[in-house]
Design a protein around this motif. Sequence first.
Motif, mmCIF file in Angstrom:
data_model
loop_
_atom_site.group_PDB
_atom_site.id
_atom_site.type_symbol
_atom_site.label_atom_id
_atom_site.label_comp_id
_atom_site.label_asym_id
_atom_site.label_seq_id
_atom_site.Cartn_x
_atom_site.Cartn_y
_atom_site.Cartn_z
ATOM 1 N N GLY A 131 0.825 -1.188 0.000
ATOM 2 C CA GLY A 131 0.000 0.000 0.000
ATOM 3 C C GLY A 131 0.865 1.246 0.000
ATOM 4 N N SER A 153 1.509 4.271 1.839
ATOM 5 C CA SER A 153 1.170 4.679 3.200
ATOM 6 C C SER A 153 0.854 6.162 3.297
ATOM 7 C CB SER A 153 2.324 4.347 4.149
ATOM 8 O OG SER A 153 2.555 2.958 4.172
ATOM 9 N N GLY A 182 -5.324 -4.043 5.125
ATOM 10 C CA GLY A 182 -4.400 -2.916 5.017
ATOM 11 C C GLY A 182 -3.131 -3.244 4.276
ATOM 12 N N SER A 183 -3.195 -4.105 3.270
ATOM 13 C CA SER A 183 -2.033 -4.461 2.444
ATOM 14 C C SER A 183 -0.859 -4.976 3.274
ATOM 15 C CB SER A 183 -1.589 -3.271 1.589
ATOM 16 O OG SER A 183 -2.599 -2.892 0.688
ATOM 17 N N ASP A 224 -1.010 0.003 4.297
ATOM 18 C CA ASP A 224 -2.071 0.990 4.065
ATOM 19 C C ASP A 224 -2.290 1.913 5.249
ATOM 20 O OD1 ASP A 224 -2.740 0.333 1.478
ATOM 21 O OD2 ASP A 224 -4.475 -0.884 2.011
#
Length: 357
Positions: A38, A40, A277-278, A297
């Motif tokens: 992700g 961030s 959240g990846s 993420d």
Amino acid sequence: MTPRTRLAALALTGTLALTGCSGSGSSAAPGPVAAEPGSSPELTAQPVGTVVSAGGNQPEGVVVVDGTLVVAVRETSGLVFLDLAADGSGARVIEKLTTDQSSRHLDLATPAGPVLVPLEGTNELLTVDVPTRTVATDAKDVGDGPHNAARTADGTDVVTNEHGGGVLFVRGGEVVGSLPAGPPQPGGLAVVGDYAAVADVQGGGVWVYDARTMTQVAQKPVGALLTHAITLAEPGRVDGTDAARAVVAIADTSGGAVELERITPQVEDVGRIDAPGSPYGLAYDAARAVLYVTLTDTNLLRVVDLADPANPRVLGDLPTVRQPNSVTVDERSGTVVVAGNHDGNLQLIPRALLPGG
């Protein structure tokens, strides 16, 4: 589409997609979708523990050998060696070893080293001695974009060939074999004895190779789009040779989970950890049977009790540095180190600040 039909379609794909794992652009036509970490967001919480400079920009791979923290940095390319305080309160830069190109992922051949350093831009695999901070071997022509490497029990270094497909086998600093068939875009891998379990970032699941015979021995669709893998080894080991365990953890980055699979060498489902959240970076504290998962993420570190891999138990989430792509554990103390790729920082979390510490 059946799993068999789906895998055949992937194998026939002529152009491989470059992903967040590859870290480089390309003028080639876009290929199939592949898993990425992700992107961030800015921090909304103070990272737990102590934040120090990595000694270089864009830190990625991290390992600890007998109190020495080794960090792969991308600008300028090389390895930074830091003296990690036994209590996890700080880290001091000792030296930097410059390399021709950068490495994203580092692995230990044994708990005492050397460090396996795949250089994606020059297609090399280095082994680096930590006490002397020097290159011990330099294998050339290791595929097209060697992404990750791990050493099996028989001493073979298995390397994922991210942009060429399949894997390569390296012994004594020389490529001794390759298998272009199999995963079209392999990412991370983990070893169990003489077997290497490889994650395919384009959704082909897990592929298993026997390093002794340099053959593919198993394949199974797992999760959605996988990225990285780690062995749940016993204390003092990295190759998971304990037959009762033989489990690897694999980040299903697109699926928001971590899959736990036993390698016999067939791939057998053991458990699943919810990780929205990846999930991307993985580290395992063998002495305490705790798995650490970075959630890219949301800038979080998920802490999971794996005393029973069939029944994983989430202990809690901790705020991290930004873009936490990698994580490792100091076996001496249980201190966790998270690499923040965005700001060039390392986060040191002493055991006492971890859930269940």
